[in-house]
Every structure is written in C-alpha cells, then in structure tokens.
Design an enzyme around this catalytic site. Structure first.
Site, PDB file in Angstrom:
ATOM      1  N   ASP A   1       4.558  -0.462  -5.476  1.00 10.17           N
ATOM      2  CA  ASP A   1       3.347  -0.208  -4.687  1.00 10.17           C
ATOM      3  C   ASP A   1       2.141   0.069  -5.573  1.00 10.17           C
ATOM      4  O   ASP A   1       2.262   0.205  -6.798  1.00 10.17           O
ATOM      5  CB  ASP A   1       3.591   0.984  -3.731  1.00 10.17           C
ATOM      6  CG  ASP A   1       4.295   2.154  -4.421  1.00 10.17           C
ATOM      7  OD1 ASP A   1       4.345   2.176  -5.668  1.00 10.17           O
ATOM      8  OD2 ASP A   1       4.798   3.033  -3.717  1.00 10.17           O
TER       9      ASP A   1
ATOM     10  N   ASN B   1       8.940  13.068   2.867  1.00 15.41           N
ATOM     11  CA  ASN B   1       9.046  12.664   4.277  1.00 15.41           C
ATOM     12  C   ASN B   1       9.974  11.466   4.470  1.00 15.41           C
ATOM     13  O   ASN B   1       9.989  10.837   5.524  1.00 15.41           O
ATOM     14  CB  ASN B   1       7.652  12.352   4.859  1.00 15.41           C
ATOM     15  CG  ASN B   1       6.988  11.150   4.197  1.00 15.41           C
ATOM     16  OD1 ASN B   1       7.568  10.524   3.311  1.00 15.41           O
ATOM     17  ND2 ASN B   1       5.780  10.821   4.622  1.00 15.41           N
TER      18      ASN B   1
ATOM     19  N   HIS C   1       9.920   8.624   2.700  1.00 11.64           N
ATOM     20  CA  HIS C   1       9.401   7.287   2.396  1.00 11.64           C
ATOM     21  C   HIS C   1      10.000   6.736   1.107  1.00 11.64           C
ATOM     22  O   HIS C   1      10.350   7.483   0.198  1.00 11.64           O
ATOM     23  CB  HIS C   1       7.867   7.253   2.371  1.00 11.64           C
ATOM     24  CG  HIS C   1       7.193   7.864   1.184  1.00 11.64           C
ATOM     25  ND1 HIS C   1       6.107   8.699   1.297  1.00 11.64           N
ATOM     26  CD2 HIS C   1       7.418   7.753  -0.138  1.00 11.64           C
ATOM     27  CE1 HIS C   1       5.707   9.062   0.098  1.00 11.64           C
ATOM     28  NE2 HIS C   1       6.479   8.508  -0.789  1.00 11.64           N
TER      29      HIS C   1
ATOM     30  N   GLU D   1       5.727   4.543   4.870  1.00 12.46           N
ATOM     31  CA  GLU D   1       5.676   5.827   5.560  1.00 12.46           C
ATOM     32  C   GLU D   1       6.486   5.756   6.860  1.00 12.46           C
ATOM     33  O   GLU D   1       6.832   4.676   7.334  1.00 12.46           O
ATOM     34  CB  GLU D   1       4.212   6.161   5.879  1.00 12.46           C
ATOM     35  CG  GLU D   1       3.318   6.303   4.640  1.00 12.46           C
ATOM     36  CD  GLU D   1       3.532   7.615   3.872  1.00 12.46           C
ATOM     37  OE1 GLU D   1       4.647   8.145   3.864  1.00 12.46           O
ATOM     38  OE2 GLU D   1       2.553   8.098   3.279  1.00 12.46           O
TER      39      GLU D   1
END
Ligand code: GLP
Length: 265
Positions: free
Chosen positions: A68, A137, A139, A144
C-alpha cells in the site's frame, strides 16, 4: 491456517525470516516477495538482511511488491511507503530498486495507477510469499473494516483509528493522509503463501479475531482463513487472546523436522 507461537519477538523474526528465505530459494532465481510496512516486520527484514550480508541469501534478482501507499504525500516524503520500503527493505536486503514496486499514490489518475499495479504483479508471475502485519482493527494492507473480501488494488479512505495509530510517524495527527492506494483482499489472497507476523498485547484481540473469529469484512484479516497456505507467527503477548493456544503450541512441537522453518536458516 498454521499458527506458531514463539517464545519471544526475536524468535518471531527468526522463524519468519527462515520461512521467507526458504520460499525465495525454492522459487529462485527471481522470487516475488510481497512486503509490508509498519513496525511488525522490521525485525524480520533485519534477519533477512543479516542472511544477505552473510552470503546465505541472494535477493538481487527478486521482485518485491508493497501492499500500500498513502495518497497525497509528495514524492520523496520520508513517511511515504515508497521511502519506508526503500530504507527498510530495498537497501538492507540488497534488492534491485528497479524490481521493487509500490503503488503510485502521487498519480494524477489513481484508478489507472491501481490497475497498473495489479497488472505489474501479474506480469511478475504473482506473489510467491506475502508478508503481512495486522492493524489493531484487523486491517491487512490498508483494507479497513467492511472492505470487500474480493477487492483488488484501489483507493481507500483510512479510518480515524488507523490515522491515530499512524500519527506517531508524522509531526501531527493532522498530517496523516486520509486516503491510500492498497492491494485488495483479493489481491493478497492471490499470493501463493501468506505470512502474518504480530507482536505485543495491543495486537492480541486482532490476532484472535483473524485466527479464531468468523470470516467477516469487519475483520479484514479474517479472510486469511480461506487461504490454503497461511501462516501466523506471533509472540506470547500477541497470542494472549487465542482460545486454542495450547493446541497451536503442541502442533508446532510435534512438527516433523523436515517441516520446521529453522531448516531455512
Ligand atoms: C499500517 C500498514 C499495515 C500494517 C499495520 C500495522 O497501517 N498499512 O500494512 O500491518 O499498519 O502496523 P504495525 O506493524 O506498525 O503495528
């Protein structure tokens, strides 16, 4: 999914590096390695770097694809993932910069840049082993919660939680970009092997959700349960919320010698 609970974070790095090295050697001469940013794989890269310096591993003809990149940072920004990968991966692992790819978050046409990235991975023959960290979280990459489990490289909006977590790399929270280009979950799942590393108590809930929770877009990493060759290597703190920790330890202890990762060192 294979879960390996190591005695400490140093052993996580050693075992994970041995696994990457074994895949790279087996797939030679030009293996394709998926690389992640973040603190989780840093010690793993240091181990690989030590192998390269000692002449036990040659990655000079390997290809690498980052997961990313932020959108909106100027080219050359020290916290752009292109720069981070250059510092922590390309240089220390002796990779050829021309064979190291990071999504172009500064492109004027981001959709075209995302499509070109998918094509570049295909042109290289696909990723042999994808290294992953995990966000608190759940990811992976920058996928996400609620990301499509079939998604490909695309533009995503970062959650407030991720921007907060990554604010430590910037002078102020307001400087953390709001958008990114990230390989999709479908892109990551196309890698022939995936290797997730995590250390520390802060990752315990995310690791448990990924390994033992339901497969759900609310925990994007849980899609790895559907991968045929997924390995999770963690330290005792990151394993703290796993229900079947004893089973994973026993399974690893009973592994035949030929299957042990340390063989690759
Ligand atoms: C970032 C990256 C992820 C990484 C995650 C965890 O948001 N895009 O690839 O896995 O954060 O980072 P860390 O390893 O620093 O906890």
């Amino acid at each position: 999914m294979e879960v390996v609970i190591c005695p400490d974070a140093a052993e996580v790095a050693r075992l994970a590096a041995a696994k990457v090295a074994r895949v790279a050697r087996d797939r030679g001469p030009d293996p394709v390695i998926g690389v992640a940013t973040g603190s989780s794989p840093v010690a793993l890269y240091e181990q690989l770097s030590a192998m390269v310096r000692a002449g036990r591993l040659d990655l000079s003809t390997a290809h690498a694809f980052a997961l990313d990149e932020y959108v909106g940072l100027p080219v050359g920004h020290p916290e752009s993932y292109a720069e981070v990968i250059g510092r922590t991966v390309t240089e220390p692992l002796g990779l050829d910069p021309a064979r190291v790819h990071v999504p172009d978050g500064a492109a004027s046409d981001l959709e075209a840049a995302a499509a070109a990235y998918e094509q570049a991975i295909l042109d290289a023959g696909g990723v042999d082993i994808q290294i992953l960290g995990i966000g608190a979280n759940g990811h992976i990459g920058f996928n996400e919660p609620t990301s499509s489990l079939a998604s490909r490289t695309r533009i995503k909006t970062l959650t407030a939680r991720t921007r907060f977590d990554n604010a430590r790399f910037f002078a102020s929270a307001g400087e953390v970009p709001t958008h990114c280009l990230t390989q999709g979950l479908g892109t990551i799942m196309a890698a022939r092997e995936v290797l997730l590393v995590a250390q520390g108590q802060a990752k315990a809930d995310a690791v448990a959700a990924v390994v033992e929770g339901p497969v759900t877009a609310m925990v994007p990493g849980s899609v790895l349960q559907l991968h045929q060759h997924a390995t999770v290597i963690i330290d005792p703190d990151a394993a703290g919320a796993l229900t079947l920790a004893d089973y994973y330890r026993e399974t690893y202890e009973r592994k035949p010698a030929w299957q042990r990762y340390s063989k690759g060192i």
